[in-house]
Design a protein around this motif. Sequence first.
Motif: not given
Length: 457
Positions: A120-121, A143-144, A296-298, A303-304
């Motif tokens: 996730q990074g 976390d998102q 980055t994507v929020v 959906m993660i």
Amino acid sequence: MTTKYRGILEWVIQQIEDEQLKTGDKLPSIRLLAEQFQCSKNTVVKALLELEKQHIVYAKPKSGYYVVDYYQTSSPYENDIDFLSAGPDKSIMPFEDFQHCINQAIDHYKEQLFTYSDQQGLFSLRKELAKYLQHLQVFTKPDQLVITSGSQQALHILSVMPFPNGKKNVLIEQPTYFGMIDTLQLNRITTLGIELTMEGIDFERLEHLFRTNNIKFFYIIPRCHNPLGHHYTNEEKKKIVALAKKYDVYIVEDDYLAELDTDSKADPLFAYEPNGRVIYVKSFSKVFLPGLRIATVVLPEKMIPTFVRYKFSTDFNTSPLSQGALEIYLKNGMFQYHLESVKKLYIKKMKTLLEACSLYLPNYVQFTKPKSGFYLTIFLPSHIDVDKLICLLHEKHIYVDNASRMYLAENNQPAIRLSISQVNEYKINLGIQQLATYIIDMCEKKKYNPLSFKSYH
């Protein structure tokens, strides 16, 4: 000593420029250089260390110094007028500052550089990004966030992965970012378009498309639009989010140039639906270093796992070195300081471009009038051969982009996109004068009637 030291530096650089020394060639020994310049060995060593610091030469232990690469003091492209390139202006790139951050990241993340890190990074970077995004009115938790290798990877994954609404089709603005169009076409995803002008979109049309076309998500660039330079109002953003909620459509918000928005009260769409309807994508390529390949994507929490699984199949994880360096750059305040000079420069360039277009373009040629950002689009009379115009400009070392690739095929119209990001400010007027000359010339050859040109707002 200073004169001798400077003489050695200039001599080595001149030898490389004259190709007497080429990539990989060994320099004369320290002893020979000391004899040649009639100075001490310490002076020679000091000069060689400076050349090494500039990445012109490198040392091989017990062997000597060698040329890294061909070195040029001036660019072969210095006469170009570049309205085409969309990366950051090289003159304000913080190379030295970021080099310090790279070195610190190597020290700090030694072990992680040689293993696969969190898919996730890096959590420490996600924490810094969550803080940074608050300045853009995006309030979320680490976390998102998922770190991707540039926003293009994020858009690709979102295009192909399944969404909770189970829908298949994608809606995009017309025109829009060509990288998104390419991704959708290569993956054979049914794509619909809605016309966008500087006055906005037709909301009745938007509702009809949401209601009747099985739309998985609406891809939108809410500010500093590529290629128009359009900005939605906060009220329009609220309406789009409300319609998306009503018809179970997700929104993919590409906020790539949020930092250049001059309206301090402007919100992202994410601010109106932070917990599940809007997916926020933020790139650092346009205001920082494109080669860093960090975005980055929020995402909504549910959906993660799917997103991370699709990302893992693409590249396992984004470079830990790039992630660590960006984390340090954000944490120590260097990025905010860098943004101040970035904003001033681009606002000044856009003002110069708008004035030049108003002054030199014939009155039958329409162009967008962005408040800020990188891009401005010029709409051409229908009979003009855009490719021919681009070729003529190319011969004069003026580079522009054909905006036709920023439309779906059925919506195509003759237009060119200008970018101010890498063009030298003092060349903007000259470039627009030359462009105007060619447009007028091509219209006269066709005995063009300006009254037949369809106006574009």
